[in-house]
Design an enzyme around this catalytic site. Structure first.
Site, PDB file in Angstrom:
ATOM      1  N   HIS A 181       5.024   7.093  -2.021  1.00  0.00           N
ATOM      2  CA  HIS A 181       6.291   6.505  -2.440  1.00  0.00           C
ATOM      3  C   HIS A 181       6.388   5.053  -1.972  1.00  0.00           C
ATOM      4  CE1 HIS A 181       7.580  10.223  -4.014  1.00  0.00           C
ATOM      5  NE2 HIS A 181       8.891  10.035  -3.894  1.00  0.00           N
ATOM      6  N   HIS A 266       8.380  10.999   5.464  1.00  0.00           N
ATOM      7  CA  HIS A 266       7.151  10.512   6.098  1.00  0.00           C
ATOM      8  C   HIS A 266       7.362   9.992   7.516  1.00  0.00           C
ATOM      9  CE1 HIS A 266       4.271  10.888   2.777  1.00  0.00           C
ATOM     10  NE2 HIS A 266       5.284  10.604   1.976  1.00  0.00           N
TER      11      HIS A 266
END
Length: 304
Positions: A181, A266
């Site tokens: 991303h 993350h």
């Protein structure tokens, strides 16, 4: 006598834009760490996200519409907005005509797109993200299925991508997962912004700060290779067309979603590596040609 600035140094505008990305990641990460709702929400280290039923925010759910309709289809948004700008903006020449500027801009898009494909989709087999995950100890965990007799344990060696592993019911875990991303959002938005920066500085009548290395080794202003002297008045001033605003809009939404990714998805190191991998592609396409005349003659520079 003071020499000219290095071709590798970013301009004032580029410095500002480049600083946005680490700043956004830092602010988003700190928000995620300090927000009370985030701290009490369980985090799934395998999916690199919070559990949907206890997510601290709508944007912390992978099912949020911005993630599904924008980020997941990010390169399509980047491509459509870029080609709308490319085909219609007067700085590229008469609309929808195959000018040299447009051809070189398409080549830049092709290189950036190939980098996106290599990192996230395919790199002579598994993508770079998947290869990096396996090289750092990542595996497809199918122990439960093997214990149930559904598959043979040796079959796990076949699942070399995260997508393939999940498709057969396994989980992809154990290694370093470069944030796809972050990579996509930084690469796509910076690509778009680099392509429209020349419109910004012309509309603001700013001085050309980029320098280039000539074939004889001399370092000169990029203005010497620009066609600005032959442009019409509208092109010299820089037009904020609908297409230009669309490009900036897609880039701005990308930065906002980068903030959401930083806050809820993350680890910090996975986000950091995603940023570095994205900026490496930007360096090759937008900074390296300034110092390599041969490459610049092929893919050009925005506004030149």
């Amino acid at each position: 006598m003071i020499g000219r600035r290095s071709p590798f140094l970013p301009t004032t505008l580029e410095t500002f834009l480049l600083a946005i990305y680490p700043t956004t990641l830092l602010v988003g990460t700190l928000f995620g760490l300090l927000d009370p709702a985030t701290r009490v929400s369980p985090y799934n280290s395998v999916s690199q996200s919070h559990y949907a039923h206890t997510a601290p925010s709508y944007f912390a759910k992978k099912s949020n519409l911005f993630n599904v309709l924008f980020v997941k289809k990010g390169w399509a948004w980047v491509t459509v907005s870029f080609f709308f700008f490319l085909l219609t903006h007067p700085s590229m020449g008469p609309s929808f005509q195959a000018t040299a500027k447009r051809i070189k801009a398409v080549l830049r898009w092709c290189i950036i797109t190939v980098w996106w494909i290599f990192v996230t989709q395919w790199f002579f087999g598994p993508a770079i993200i998947d290869r990096g995950f396996r090289l750092t100890g990542g595996t497809c965990d199918l122990v439960a299925l093997a214990d149930a007799g559904i598959i043979e344990m040796d079959d796990t060696k076949q699942f070399v991508t995260g997508m393939a592993c999940k498709a057969v019911g396994g989980t992809w875990k154990g290694g370093h997962d470069i944030s796809g991303h972050v990579f996509l959002l930084v690469l796509g938005s910076m690509f778009l912004l680099e392509e429209v920066l020349n419109v910004v500085w012309r509309s603001a009548k700013m001085r050309e700060e980029r320098t280039v290395v000539m074939c004889d080794g001399a370092v000169k202003s990029a203005f010497v290779e620009s066609e600005v002297e032959t442009m019409g008045a509208a092109e010299r001033s820089g037009e904020w067309t609908l297409a230009t605003k669309g490009v900036v809009g897609v880039a701005a939404l990308s930065v906002y979603m980068l903030m959401m990714t930083a806050a809820y998805f993350h680890t910090w190191f996975e986000k950091f590596t995603g940023l570095l991998v994205a900026l490496s592609g930007i360096f090759v396409v937008y900074f390296l040609p300034r110092a390599v005349p041969g490459l610049r003659s092929i893919i050009g520079m925005p506004g030149v």
